[in-house]
Structure formats: C-alpha cells, structure tokens
Design a protein around this motif. Structure first.
Motif, short mmCIF file in Angstrom:
data_model
loop_
_atom_site.label_atom_id
_atom_site.label_comp_id
_atom_site.label_asym_id
_atom_site.label_seq_id
_atom_site.Cartn_x
_atom_site.Cartn_y
_atom_site.Cartn_z
N CYS A 132 0.84 -1.19 0.00
CA CYS A 132 0.00 0.00 0.00
C CYS A 132 0.87 1.25 0.00
CB CYS A 132 -0.92 0.00 1.22
SG CYS A 132 -2.19 -1.29 1.18
N GLN A 133 0.42 2.30 -0.71
CA GLN A 133 1.23 3.49 -0.91
C GLN A 133 0.95 4.60 0.09
OE1 GLN A 133 3.76 3.55 -3.29
NE2 GLN A 133 3.17 1.37 -3.24
N SER A 134 0.13 4.32 1.08
CA SER A 134 -0.12 5.30 2.15
C SER A 134 -0.73 4.58 3.34
CB SER A 134 -1.06 6.41 1.67
OG SER A 134 -2.35 5.88 1.40
N ALA A 135 -0.67 5.24 4.50
CA ALA A 135 -1.26 4.66 5.69
C ALA A 135 -2.78 4.56 5.56
CB ALA A 135 -0.89 5.49 6.91
N GLU A 136 -3.40 5.57 4.91
CA GLU A 136 -4.85 5.54 4.72
C GLU A 136 -5.26 4.37 3.84
OE1 GLU A 136 -2.90 8.12 4.25
OE2 GLU A 136 -3.44 9.41 5.95
N GLU A 137 -4.50 4.11 2.77
CA GLU A 137 -4.80 2.98 1.90
C GLU A 137 -4.65 1.66 2.64
OE1 GLU A 137 -3.10 0.98 -2.25
OE2 GLU A 137 -2.57 3.04 -1.71
N TYR A 138 -3.65 1.56 3.51
CA TYR A 138 -3.44 0.34 4.30
C TYR A 138 -4.64 0.09 5.21
CZ TYR A 138 -1.17 -2.89 7.59
OH TYR A 138 -0.86 -3.97 8.38
N SER A 185 2.99 -0.83 11.54
CA SER A 185 4.25 -0.08 11.41
C SER A 185 5.41 -0.97 10.97
CB SER A 185 4.59 0.59 12.75
OG SER A 185 4.85 -0.39 13.75
N ASN A 224 4.40 -2.13 6.70
CA ASN A 224 4.29 -1.20 5.58
C ASN A 224 5.11 0.05 5.86
OD1 ASN A 224 2.87 1.18 4.05
ND2 ASN A 224 2.18 -0.69 3.02
N LYS A 225 5.87 0.46 4.86
CA LYS A 225 6.78 1.61 5.03
C LYS A 225 6.03 2.88 5.39
CE LYS A 225 8.51 3.37 1.25
NZ LYS A 225 9.38 3.63 0.07
N TYR A 226 4.82 3.06 4.84
CA TYR A 226 4.09 4.30 5.06
C TYR A 226 3.37 4.33 6.40
CZ TYR A 226 5.11 4.88 0.13
OH TYR A 226 5.77 4.98 -1.08
N CYS A 227 3.31 3.18 7.07
CA CYS A 227 2.72 3.15 8.42
C CYS A 227 3.80 3.19 9.50
CB CYS A 227 1.88 1.89 8.60
SG CYS A 227 0.49 1.75 7.49
#
Length: 542
Positions: free
Chosen positions: A373-379, A405, A408-411
């Motif tokens: 996923c490319q963002s925390a919101e998408e995750y 966390s 996913n890199k964005y989380c």
C-alpha cells in the motif's frame, strides 16, 4: 494365574498374585511341571568350560569348582637391602590347572585410552561413539592393532571401556552438562579469557540467561545499522530451554554471520526485556562504548528485523523505553525501530486462507497487498475491507498500529531511506538455526554451547579471511545476479515437476491413457483447453 499358597479367593491379603498373560497360556503346562518339580532333570554329564579367577564372585556358584594347585612359591628378601639389592624367588611343583585369563589391563594402556577420551572432549560420548572415532583407530595402530581387543584381550569386556568414559566425563565435567556445568565451564575456562565465548550468565533460580559470543562477533555487530533476531525451539533437550540468535547477512561477502546466541529457560515479555538489556550492556562493557539507537540518540542502530512475536516485540520496546531519557511508551519505540519479516507474514496469510489461487482478484492477493500500500490511509482502508471477508480476526490484528508499522513503510516511523535498504526477512536466522540443528538436536546446555562455539568461530574467521585475504567461504559465486539466476532455475525446475504431476493426475481422471491406446483420443483442441482449465484449478498457474 500364579499366586502364593496363602492367597485366599478374591482377597489377595498382600500375598503374591499375578494373572498369566494370554500370550503365555501355551506355556502353562510347562509352568505346572516346574512348580511340581517334574521333568527337566539337569544333565549330569554336561560340561562347563567357564574359567574364572579366584577374585571372581562367580566362584561361589554351586556348579563351579575351585581348582587347587600344589605349586609352592618362595620369596627370600634380605634383611638389609643396602648390602644385598636382590630378592630370591623359587617355584616348586607343576601346575594342574589352566592359566588364569588376563583380565587386568596394563596401566599404561588405561592411561593412553583415557588420554584419547580426554582429547575427544565430548560430554555426550558413548561407547559406540568412541569406537567409530578416528582418534581411537590411531591409538590402536600405535599398539600394532586394528581394534581394542587387538591391543589387549581385556578390552573384550566393553563395560571396562564404558567405565573409563564415565570416569573421564566426571573429571572433565564434574558439575554435569546443565546450568551447573555451564557455570563451572564459565568460571574455569571463559572468565577473564580474551578468547572467551561464554560472556555472561544470569541465574536467579527461576530465570536463566546465558550470553554466548566472541569479541569479534560483537565488533561486527557494532558496525551494523540493523540486525535480525529470532528464537529457535528444537535445539535443546529440555523443551523449556530455547535459543535466541542475533544474525546478519553480509551483502559484501554473500554470507550469513551469526552475531550472538542467548540461551534462556523461558519465554516472557520480562525475560526478553532483561535479555536485550543485559546483552547490550555486556557488549557495551566489552568495548567501553555506549549502545545508541538512531531514533533516540540521533546515531547508532536503525532497526531490528523480527517476526511478530507477541513477547519479543513488547520486551524489546520496553528495553528501548528503559534507555530513553524521555521514557516514551514502548509502542512508540516499536514503531521507530522494528520491521517484521515478510516471509513470516506470507506464511500467516497461507495459514489463514490456505494455499489457494493467487490471481490478482483472489483473497490471498488482497491480503499480501497490505505490504505494498502506498499510504497509511490505503493500508487501513484495505484492512477494513478485509474484515468483511472470512479473515476478520487476521485483518483486525494487522490493523493494529504497532503491527502495521512493521509491515508497511508508510505506516512505520522508520526512516524511509533505511526501510528501503533493510532486508525485510529473517532468513539469516533461519539459516543459522538450520546450521545449528545440523550439529544435533535435543542437546544438553553445555553440548549446545560447545557446538555453537565451533560454528560461530568459523563464521567470524571466514569473514576475517574474506576481508583481509579475499578468500571466499565457497567456490560458488555469491553475487546477487548469480543468486537470482539460481533462484529462477530452481523455480523453473519445480514448475516442471508440478506440470508433470498434474499431467499424470489429469490423464488418470479422464482415462485418456486407455483412450489413446484404442485410437479414440478425441478432439485435441478440446482436450488441451480442458487440461489448461484443470491445471489452473490446481492453483499452479496465476
């Protein structure tokens, strides 16, 4: 049944009573004859060829006769040995008995065999292990023999050899091979030794932690930005005792390097916290440098790669919270310093949904997509969507902030640049466990430490030789491109094997083999289409 003559009916009254097993019922007539002293009279003419010495306890056997001898020995010893240094010995008569067997082993042979056992230095050495050891063959050749019996006839009694092994074990390991033996080994061989392997032991009667690493391994650890940590469960004999390993994979050398081993006797959050604290404290004192973490001190270690262990994760977070001057919550530290193994994550997905189809529209593919996923919101949105499927509990777990966390890199609060550089798996620890298990499983504490010492010494020495002399640990190329090509080759080979297996299953189900023999193969195009559809249903084509 067989019972005492005082046995009465159903009440045993403490007297002997035993039911005859059904497999012995054919022998009941024989037992009756023996109890009634009938038949089976001893053979009066039976010869006995047993020869025992007068010191043997078997001479009191009723059928052994003690032979007498009329030979007389006289020994004359002078009163003043300074004037006459000689002793006179005379023998009169003729022996009327066979010579006594040579049961006594010469002392020099016993000392030599004890030396061989001492050099082997194996706390679990057995008689069979000694017989197949090259050191024993060398000992036999030194005495012009091929076996122990060739060396001396008294070694035909293997109990004599077993006693020598047991005696040497008591001399070498007087405290045994458990924690008492490890503490004795630490005090006598490692404490104060610059080449020590056992660096520290903690034992409060309930919790045991044994820290094993060489100084060279700790030096390699301090040069890293990240490392892997995982617990192994199969190496030690006691099921409560486990081994935690710290490892890394050297991209430069293409080799897994073990950094440290910690043997523990339980698994809990408190023990993990204590383990991390004592381990890094020991390394710090060994080199007289502080242990720093980038998210706390601005320099030092960046991250630790681990599996989603519900005890290791909070234990590590509490250790970081303990060295944090601001005493921030352990979950904050986990978000800044922990990355989870993607291989364990994929195994968790397979346990949740099984090994099914992996098409882009499959549930398996949607669950795996959490890592990309490319963002925390998408995750979080994808987790919410997965909660509507049959994996609601799994999705709820992955939605937790300290789990997200590490996946996913964005989380995560780990530096994105560091995240991209990390090896996000614990394959190095898995290989270390595999190498350790190849030396033996279900080992005692002391034996496991000895084997770990052999493996870890080889690891850091191979790394040093590669660094200073350019000699690799294997003839195979360790370059990334070569390893990638080898992985593709193995995958193609497995796909071909799967293809042939499914082909055979397909032909059996449709009975095409018999149809081909009779010339009724049918439409080839339709058969091919049907086969490909069947092959896809076996979840081997994505």
């Amino acid at each position: 049944y067989v019972s005492c003559i005082n046995h009465t009916g159903q009440h045993h009254n403490g007297h002997y009573f035993k039911i005859v097993p059904t497999n012995l019922w054919p022998e009941i007539p024989f037992l009756i004859m023996r109890f009634n002293n009938q038949g089976l009279e001893p053979d009066k003419n039976e010869d006995c060829f047993v020869i025992e010495t007068n010191q043997s306890r078997k001479k009191f056997c009723g059928r052994l006769l003690q032979a007498t001898c009329n030979v007389v020995f006289n020994i004359f010893v002078p009163k003043d040995r300074t004037e006459c240094e000689y002793i006179l010995f005379t023998s009169h008569g003729t022996h009327t008995h066979p010579p006594p067997p040579g049961r006594r082993t010469p002392q020099e042979l016993i000392a030599g065999l004890m030396s061989v056992i001492s050099r082997i230095n194996d706390p679990a050495l057995t008689t069979n292990g000694l017989l197949k050891n090259p050191a024993l063959r060398e000992f036999c050749l030194q005495h012009q023999g091929k076996s122990l019996i060739d060396v001396h006839k008294s070694f035909a009694n293997m109990d004599k050899v077993s006693v020598l092994i047991y005696k040497q074990r008591l001399l070498s390991y007087p405290e045994g091979q458990d924690i008492a033996g490890v503490e004795h080994e630490f005090k006598t061989r490692h404490l104060g030794n610059p080449d020590a392997y056992i660096q520290r032991i903690y034992n409060d009667g309930a919790n045991i932690l044994i820290f094993c690493f060489f100084k060279q391994q700790a030096k390699l650890l301090l040069q890293l930005e990240s490392y892997e940590c995982e617990m192994g469960f199969k190496r030690l004999y006691n099921s409560e005792e486990k081994e935690i390993v710290f490892t890394t994979f050297s991209q430069e050398h293409g080799k897994v390097i073990t950094l440290a081993r910690v043997l523990v006797n339980r698994e809990s959050v408190v023990l993990y916290e204590r383990m991390f604290s004592m381990f890094f404290d020991t390394v710090s004192k060994l080199f007289e440098v502080p242990i720093l973490w980038f998210h706390i001190h601005g320099r030092g270690f960046r991250a630790m790669v681990m599996d989603m262990d519900t005890k290791q994760m909070p234990g590590f977070g509490r250790y970081l919270s303990g060295i944090d001057p601001q005493r921030r919550h352990w979950q904050w530290h986990v978000k800044h310093a922990v990355v989870y193994c993607t291989i364990h994550f994929q195994h968790g997905v397979e346990r949740a949904v099984g090994i099914g189809t992996r098409r882009p529209t499959s549930l398996w593919h949607r669950m795996i997509s959490l890592q990309h996923c490319q963002s925390a919101e998408e995750y979080m949105t994808l987790c919410d969507l997965l909660m509507n499927d049959k994996v609601q509990g799994w999705a709820r777990h992955k939605r937790h902030p300290i789990i997200a966390s590490g996946l996913n890199k964005y989380c995560s609060d780990v530096d994105p640049e560091i995240w991209d550089k990390l090896r996000k798996n614990t394959n190095a620890t898995e290989q270390t466990h595999y190498k350790s298990d190849s030396m033996g499983r279900r080992l005692s504490l002391l034996r496991a430490i000895h084997y770990g010492e052999i493996l870890d010494r080889r690891d850091y020495q191979q790394e040093a030789v590669r660094t200073w002399h350019g000699i690799g640990h294997t003839y195979r190329s360790t370059a990334l491109t070569t390893r990638y090509e080898e992985a593709n080759r193995r995958e193609s080979k497995l796909s071909l094997i799967h293809y042939h297996c499914i082909t055979n299953i397909f032909l059996k189900r449709l009975s095409l083999k018999e149809n081909f023999r009779q010339g009724r193969s049918g439409d080839v195009t339709m058969m091919t289409t049907t086969f490909l559809t069947f092959y896809q249903r076996q979840h081997l084509l994505v």
